[in-house]
Design a protein around this motif. Structure first.
Motif, short mmCIF file in Angstrom:
data_model
loop_
_atom_site.label_atom_id
_atom_site.label_comp_id
_atom_site.label_asym_id
_atom_site.label_seq_id
_atom_site.Cartn_x
_atom_site.Cartn_y
_atom_site.Cartn_z
N UNK A 1 0.82 -1.21 0.00
CA UNK A 1 0.00 0.00 0.00
C UNK A 1 0.86 1.26 0.00
N UNK A 2 1.96 1.23 0.75
CA UNK A 2 2.87 2.38 0.77
C UNK A 2 3.43 2.64 -0.62
N UNK A 3 3.86 1.57 -1.30
CA UNK A 3 4.40 1.71 -2.65
C UNK A 3 3.36 2.29 -3.60
N UNK B 1 7.73 3.10 6.10
CA UNK B 1 7.68 4.26 5.21
C UNK B 1 8.54 4.08 3.97
N UNK B 2 8.27 4.96 3.01
CA UNK B 2 9.10 5.07 1.81
C UNK B 2 9.10 6.53 1.38
N UNK B 3 10.21 7.00 0.87
CA UNK B 3 10.32 8.40 0.49
C UNK B 3 10.94 8.53 -0.89
N UNK B 4 10.76 9.69 -1.48
CA UNK B 4 11.44 10.02 -2.74
C UNK B 4 11.61 11.53 -2.81
N UNK C 1 12.94 2.78 1.08
CA UNK C 1 11.91 2.42 2.05
C UNK C 1 12.58 1.90 3.32
N UNK C 2 11.93 2.14 4.47
CA UNK C 2 12.43 1.66 5.76
C UNK C 2 11.26 1.02 6.51
N UNK C 3 11.40 -0.25 6.85
CA UNK C 3 10.36 -0.95 7.59
C UNK C 3 10.97 -1.64 8.81
N UNK D 1 8.93 -0.58 -0.34
CA UNK D 1 8.37 -0.90 0.97
C UNK D 1 7.90 -2.35 1.00
N UNK D 2 7.49 -2.87 -0.14
CA UNK D 2 7.07 -4.27 -0.22
C UNK D 2 8.21 -5.19 0.20
#
Length: 208
Positions: A92-94, A116-119, A150-152, A193-194
């Motif tokens: 879902x994050x992706x 989370x994931x960022x760009x 992404x960091x999980x 994130x996946x």
């Protein structure tokens, strides 16, 4: 015994989960739903599951009992079921990040429950600073600077059941049917994130 139609998104997540089960030698297995339910029931009654109960839960649902088709899935046993808690959040994050990027957003961070994931660039500085919680107490264990990643994190400190005064984390080892006790917290940095979500759970089971 009957094919159940599923959306392409759901099929993608299930297919990815199946591949992850093979890649991790069963340490990550979304078919472990009966095991999770057993430990919740054990917490409610205040007694550890018996060996026979653990064996029944382990064999009640496996990938051998679930067949994915081009348009859906077929269960070959009533007891077969899945729990996507270790993969759906990352997916879902992706998806959210892809939608924002497609809409022309120049930089963003998507955070769902700490994963989370960022760009792009953050409002201040050149990298996004992600804090990792200390699993043994209050405060921050580490800070990670990331850019386009992404960091999980998975850990046993936030969600658990308590039986006979002892805590058992919510992450179970599908191979044994018991809660994993190999790591208090695992943080994974990955391109998506996946992948980070899957491996944070898998490494919580596999340990160092």
């Amino acid at each position: 015994g009957e094919e159940v139609a599923l959306s392409p998104e759901t099929l993608f997540v299930l297919d990815t989960a199946g591949s992850a089960a093979l890649e991790t030698d069963g340490a990550f297995d979304v078919t472990c739903r009966p095991i999770i339910e057993l430990w919740r029931e054990a917490a409610e009654r205040g007694a550890l599951p018996a060996e026979a109960e653990l064996e029944t839960a382990r064999t009640a649902s496996t990938w051998e009992l679930i067949e994915l088709t081009p348009d859906g899935a077929v269960k070959h046993a009533d007891t077969a079921r899945v729990d996507l808690g270790g993969i759906a959040k990352g997916y879902a994050i992706d998806q959210a990040l892809d939608r924002m990027r497609a809409a022309g957003v120049q930089g963003a961070l998507v955070d769902v429950g700490g994963d989370l994931r960022c760009f792009g660039q953050p409002p201040q500085g050149s990298v996004w600073i992600v804090e990792v919680r200390d699993p043994f107490g209050e405060g921050v264990l580490a800070e990670i600077g990331v850019w386009g990643a992404a960091v999980c994190t998975s850990g046993d400190y936030a969600r658990f059941v308590e039986i006979d005064g002892r805590r058992y984390g919510h992450i179970v080892d599908p191979r044994t049917g018991r809660p994993s006790e190999t790591a208090a917290s695992v943080t994974v940095v990955a391109q998506t994130a996946l992948d980070a979500d899957i491996w944070a759970t898998a490494l919580s089971v596999l340990g160092p």
